[in-house]
Design a protein around this motif. Structure first.
Motif, PDB file in Angstrom:
ATOM      1  N   PRO A 176       1.045  -1.091  -0.021  1.00 38.04           N
ATOM      2  CA  PRO A 176       0.133   0.010   0.346  1.00 38.04           C
ATOM      3  C   PRO A 176       0.617   1.140   0.140  1.00 38.04           C
ATOM      4  CG  PRO A 176      -0.201  -0.899   1.816  1.00 38.04           C
ATOM      5  CD  PRO A 176       0.860  -2.283   0.807  1.00 38.04           C
ATOM      6  N   PHE A 177       2.018   0.932  -0.039  1.00 41.94           N
ATOM      7  CA  PHE A 177       2.960   2.238   0.203  1.00 41.94           C
ATOM      8  C   PHE A 177       3.366   2.605  -1.292  1.00 41.94           C
ATOM      9  CE2 PHE A 177       3.856   0.521   4.514  1.00 41.94           C
ATOM     10  CZ  PHE A 177       3.460   1.783   5.387  1.00 41.94           C
ATOM     11  N   LEU A 178       3.489   2.117  -2.387  1.00 41.44           N
ATOM     12  CA  LEU A 178       3.951   2.762  -3.438  1.00 41.44           C
ATOM     13  C   LEU A 178       2.911   3.416  -3.620  1.00 41.44           C
ATOM     14  CD1 LEU A 178       3.720  -1.371  -5.337  1.00 41.44           C
ATOM     15  CD2 LEU A 178       5.606   0.224  -4.990  1.00 41.44           C
ATOM     16  N   ASN A 179       1.844   3.686  -4.026  1.00 42.31           N
ATOM     17  CA  ASN A 179       1.249   4.978  -4.484  1.00 42.31           C
ATOM     18  C   ASN A 179       0.768   5.725  -3.547  1.00 42.31           C
ATOM     19  OD1 ASN A 179       0.067   3.941  -6.738  1.00 42.31           O
ATOM     20  ND2 ASN A 179      -1.672   3.082  -6.136  1.00 42.31           N
ATOM     21  N   TYR A 180       1.688   5.723  -1.826  1.00 42.23           N
ATOM     22  CA  TYR A 180       1.310   6.358  -1.058  1.00 42.23           C
ATOM     23  C   TYR A 180       2.572   7.517  -0.882  1.00 42.23           C
ATOM     24  CZ  TYR A 180       1.672   8.145   4.310  1.00 42.23           C
ATOM     25  OH  TYR A 180       2.097   8.843   5.227  1.00 42.23           O
ATOM     26  N   ASP A 208      -1.856  -4.123   5.855  1.00 39.52           N
ATOM     27  CA  ASP A 208      -2.371  -6.315   6.490  1.00 39.52           C
ATOM     28  C   ASP A 208      -0.605  -6.337   6.366  1.00 39.52           C
ATOM     29  OD1 ASP A 208      -1.971  -8.757   6.510  1.00 39.52           O
ATOM     30  OD2 ASP A 208      -3.861  -9.305   5.609  1.00 39.52           O
ATOM     31  N   ASN A 209      -0.050  -6.360   7.755  1.00 36.44           N
ATOM     32  CA  ASN A 209       0.826  -6.491   8.147  1.00 36.44           C
ATOM     33  C   ASN A 209       1.484  -8.033   7.480  1.00 36.44           C
ATOM     34  OD1 ASN A 209       1.239  -3.942   9.497  1.00 36.44           O
ATOM     35  ND2 ASN A 209       0.909  -5.140  11.793  1.00 36.44           N
ATOM     36  N   ALA A 248      13.660  -3.215  11.342  1.00 37.39           N
ATOM     37  CA  ALA A 248      13.664  -2.080  11.268  1.00 37.39           C
ATOM     38  C   ALA A 248      12.413  -1.276  10.888  1.00 37.39           C
ATOM     39  CB  ALA A 248      14.433  -1.500  10.648  1.00 37.39           C
ATOM     40  N   LEU A 249      12.083  -1.911   9.471  1.00 36.02           N
ATOM     41  CA  LEU A 249      10.574  -1.477   9.217  1.00 36.02           C
ATOM     42  C   LEU A 249       9.615  -1.623   9.678  1.00 36.02           C
ATOM     43  CD1 LEU A 249       9.778  -0.863   5.667  1.00 36.02           C
ATOM     44  CD2 LEU A 249       8.451  -3.101   5.934  1.00 36.02           C
ATOM     45  N   PHE A 250       9.281  -2.552  10.150  1.00 35.44           N
ATOM     46  CA  PHE A 250       7.949  -2.821  11.167  1.00 35.44           C
ATOM     47  C   PHE A 250       7.600  -2.682  13.010  1.00 35.44           C
ATOM     48  CE2 PHE A 250       7.164  -6.177   7.884  1.00 35.44           C
ATOM     49  CZ  PHE A 250       6.013  -5.836   7.469  1.00 35.44           C
ATOM     50  N   PHE A 251       9.001  -1.878  13.189  1.00 35.53           N
ATOM     51  CA  PHE A 251       9.277  -1.629  13.809  1.00 35.53           C
ATOM     52  C   PHE A 251       9.049   0.134  14.053  1.00 35.53           C
ATOM     53  CE2 PHE A 251      12.088   1.865  16.987  1.00 35.53           C
ATOM     54  CZ  PHE A 251      11.905   0.928  18.438  1.00 35.53           C
ATOM     55  N   ILE A 252       9.620   0.299  12.663  1.00 28.70           N
ATOM     56  CA  ILE A 252       9.129   1.710  12.893  1.00 28.70           C
ATOM     57  C   ILE A 252       7.766   1.721  12.455  1.00 28.70           C
ATOM     58  CG2 ILE A 252       9.086   3.612  11.210  1.00 28.70           C
ATOM     59  CD1 ILE A 252      12.631   3.168  11.269  1.00 28.70           C
ATOM     60  N   LEU A 253       7.075   0.802  11.650  1.00 24.13           N
ATOM     61  CA  LEU A 253       5.880   1.497  11.157  1.00 24.13           C
ATOM     62  C   LEU A 253       4.761   1.142  12.385  1.00 24.13           C
ATOM     63  CD1 LEU A 253       4.235   1.004   8.591  1.00 24.13           C
ATOM     64  CD2 LEU A 253       4.331  -1.562   8.653  1.00 24.13           C
ATOM     65  N   LEU A 254       5.034  -0.178  13.203  1.00 24.77           N
ATOM     66  CA  LEU A 254       4.590  -0.507  14.397  1.00 24.77           C
ATOM     67  C   LEU A 254       4.328   0.520  15.837  1.00 24.77           C
ATOM     68  CD1 LEU A 254       4.361  -3.988  14.134  1.00 24.77           C
ATOM     69  CD2 LEU A 254       2.632  -2.415  13.328  1.00 24.77           C
ATOM     70  N   ASN A 255       5.492   1.731  15.637  1.00 28.97           N
ATOM     71  CA  ASN A 255       6.035   2.362  16.879  1.00 28.97           C
ATOM     72  C   ASN A 255       5.974   3.945  16.838  1.00 28.97           C
ATOM     73  OD1 ASN A 255       6.291   0.368  19.354  1.00 28.97           O
ATOM     74  ND2 ASN A 255       7.568  -0.648  18.380  1.00 28.97           N
ATOM     75  N   GLY A 258       6.002   5.292  13.225  1.00 30.26           N
ATOM     76  CA  GLY A 258       5.547   5.139  11.839  1.00 30.26           C
ATOM     77  C   GLY A 258       5.049   6.756  11.455  1.00 30.26           C
ATOM     78  N   GLU A 259       4.249   7.339  11.994  1.00 28.43           N
ATOM     79  CA  GLU A 259       3.764   8.851  11.556  1.00 28.43           C
ATOM     80  C   GLU A 259       4.529  10.555  12.120  1.00 28.43           C
ATOM     81  OE1 GLU A 259       0.841   9.718  10.201  1.00 28.43           O
ATOM     82  OE2 GLU A 259       0.176   7.326  10.616  1.00 28.43           O
ATOM     83  N   THR A 260       5.654   9.441  12.964  1.00 35.38           N
ATOM     84  CA  THR A 260       6.433  10.567  13.650  1.00 35.38           C
ATOM     85  C   THR A 260       7.627  10.099  12.413  1.00 35.38           C
ATOM     86  OG1 THR A 260       7.068   9.564  15.378  1.00 35.38           O
ATOM     87  CG2 THR A 260       5.260  10.754  15.321  1.00 35.38           C
ATOM     88  N   ASN A 261       7.739   9.120  11.849  1.00 35.15           N
ATOM     89  CA  ASN A 261       9.112   9.142  11.634  1.00 35.15           C
ATOM     90  C   ASN A 261       8.996   8.614   9.843  1.00 35.15           C
ATOM     91  OD1 ASN A 261      12.031   8.197  10.553  1.00 35.15           O
ATOM     92  ND2 ASN A 261      12.104   6.997  12.454  1.00 35.15           N
ATOM     93  N   LYS A 262       8.213   9.315   9.176  1.00 36.71           N
ATOM     94  CA  LYS A 262       7.740   8.670   7.465  1.00 36.71           C
ATOM     95  C   LYS A 262       9.147   8.503   6.611  1.00 36.71           C
ATOM     96  CE  LYS A 262       3.487  10.233   7.782  1.00 36.71           C
ATOM     97  NZ  LYS A 262       2.217  11.105   7.455  1.00 36.71           N
ATOM     98  N   MET A 263      10.593   9.040   7.003  1.00 36.88           N
ATOM     99  CA  MET A 263      10.919   8.961   6.201  1.00 36.88           C
ATOM    100  C   MET A 263      11.971   8.643   6.578  1.00 36.88           C
ATOM    101  SD  MET A 263      11.253  11.454   4.552  1.00 36.88           S
ATOM    102  CE  MET A 263      12.331  11.568   3.283  1.00 36.88           C
ATOM    103  N   GLY A 264      11.784   7.798   7.708  1.00 36.93           N
ATOM    104  CA  GLY A 264      12.761   6.410   8.188  1.00 36.93           C
ATOM    105  C   GLY A 264      12.304   5.204   7.342  1.00 36.93           C
ATOM    106  N   LEU A 265      11.131   5.299   6.882  1.00 34.40           N
ATOM    107  CA  LEU A 265      10.009   4.228   6.801  1.00 34.40           C
ATOM    108  C   LEU A 265      10.304   3.836   5.414  1.00 34.40           C
ATOM    109  CD1 LEU A 265       7.880   1.778   7.149  1.00 34.40           C
ATOM    110  CD2 LEU A 265       6.497   4.240   6.489  1.00 34.40           C
ATOM    111  N   PHE A 266      10.206   5.312   4.649  1.00 35.73           N
ATOM    112  CA  PHE A 266      10.651   5.260   3.436  1.00 35.73           C
ATOM    113  C   PHE A 266      11.801   4.964   2.949  1.00 35.73           C
ATOM    114  CE2 PHE A 266      12.357   7.777   0.016  1.00 35.73           C
ATOM    115  CZ  PHE A 266      11.029   7.392  -1.729  1.00 35.73           C
ATOM    116  N   TYR A 267      13.055   5.280   3.177  1.00 33.33           N
ATOM    117  CA  TYR A 267      13.729   4.581   2.799  1.00 33.33           C
ATOM    118  C   TYR A 267      14.968   3.296   3.052  1.00 33.33           C
ATOM    119  CZ  TYR A 267      15.444   9.767   1.463  1.00 33.33           C
ATOM    120  OH  TYR A 267      14.851  10.948   1.230  1.00 33.33           O
ATOM    121  N   ILE A 268      14.437   2.467   4.399  1.00 37.32           N
ATOM    122  CA  ILE A 268      14.499   1.282   5.201  1.00 37.32           C
ATOM    123  C   ILE A 268      13.543   0.497   3.859  1.00 37.32           C
ATOM    124  CG2 ILE A 268      13.425  -0.528   6.402  1.00 37.32           C
ATOM    125  CD1 ILE A 268      14.190   1.668   8.715  1.00 37.32           C
TER     126      ILE A 268
END
Length: 147
Positions: free
Chosen positions: A36-40, A54-55, A104-111, A113-123
């Motif tokens: 779902p992040f492709l378009n996001y 869906d994790n 790292a991706l799921f840690f950021i996503l679950l904990n 995510g809203e405040t670390n979108k750039m980390g989510l993007f690059y990982i």
């Protein structure tokens, strides 16, 4: 130099074919993988909430894509260098990097995510793109030149 290239036509053709495989994965990413992040990330994502995901399906989609990119990348490395030890080492690194990045991706996503979108993007970028191939090719070439 030109004679060397002509002597290795089959290797160059195979490497090109595998590289085209990487391009095909990229071209059909929206049909092949759940992400779902492709378009996001193509939108103004910084002002939007993270989409519902869906994790398990996301994990499977990322794993499948990483696996396909890894197989093609290892094939390119093998065709170009004909070195089984390099393939073993690269396989180990690909596996290690997958485990580290997916955690790292799921840690950021679950904990965070809203405040670390750039980390989510690059990982996520390292998981879905064959960026490690761009790092490994010059490294293995340099190693081969040193031998």
């Amino acid at each position: 130099m030109l004679q060397k290239l002509l002597n290795h036509k089959a290797r160059i053709a195979l490497a090109t074919l595998f590289a085209i495989g990487l391009v095909v994965i990229r071209a059909y990413e929206d049909r092949l993988f759940y992400d779902p992040f492709l378009n996001y990330f193509k939108t103004d994502y910084y002002n939007l909430p993270i989409p519902e995901i869906d994790n398990f399906k996301l994990f499977l989609g990322l794993f499948f894509r990483y696996f396909m990119n890894t197989v093609l990348s290892l094939a390119i490395i093998y065709v170009l260098f004909k070195d089984i030890d390099a393939i073993k080492f690269a396989s180990f690194l690909y596996s290690l990097f997958f485990v580290i990045l997916i955690i790292a991706l799921f840690f950021i996503l679950l904990n965070t995510g809203e405040t670390n979108k750039m980390g989510l993007f690059y990982i996520r970028r390292f998981l879905i793109q064959p960026l490690f191939l761009l790092l490994f090719l010059p490294a293995f070439y340099y190693q081969k030149q040193k031998k």
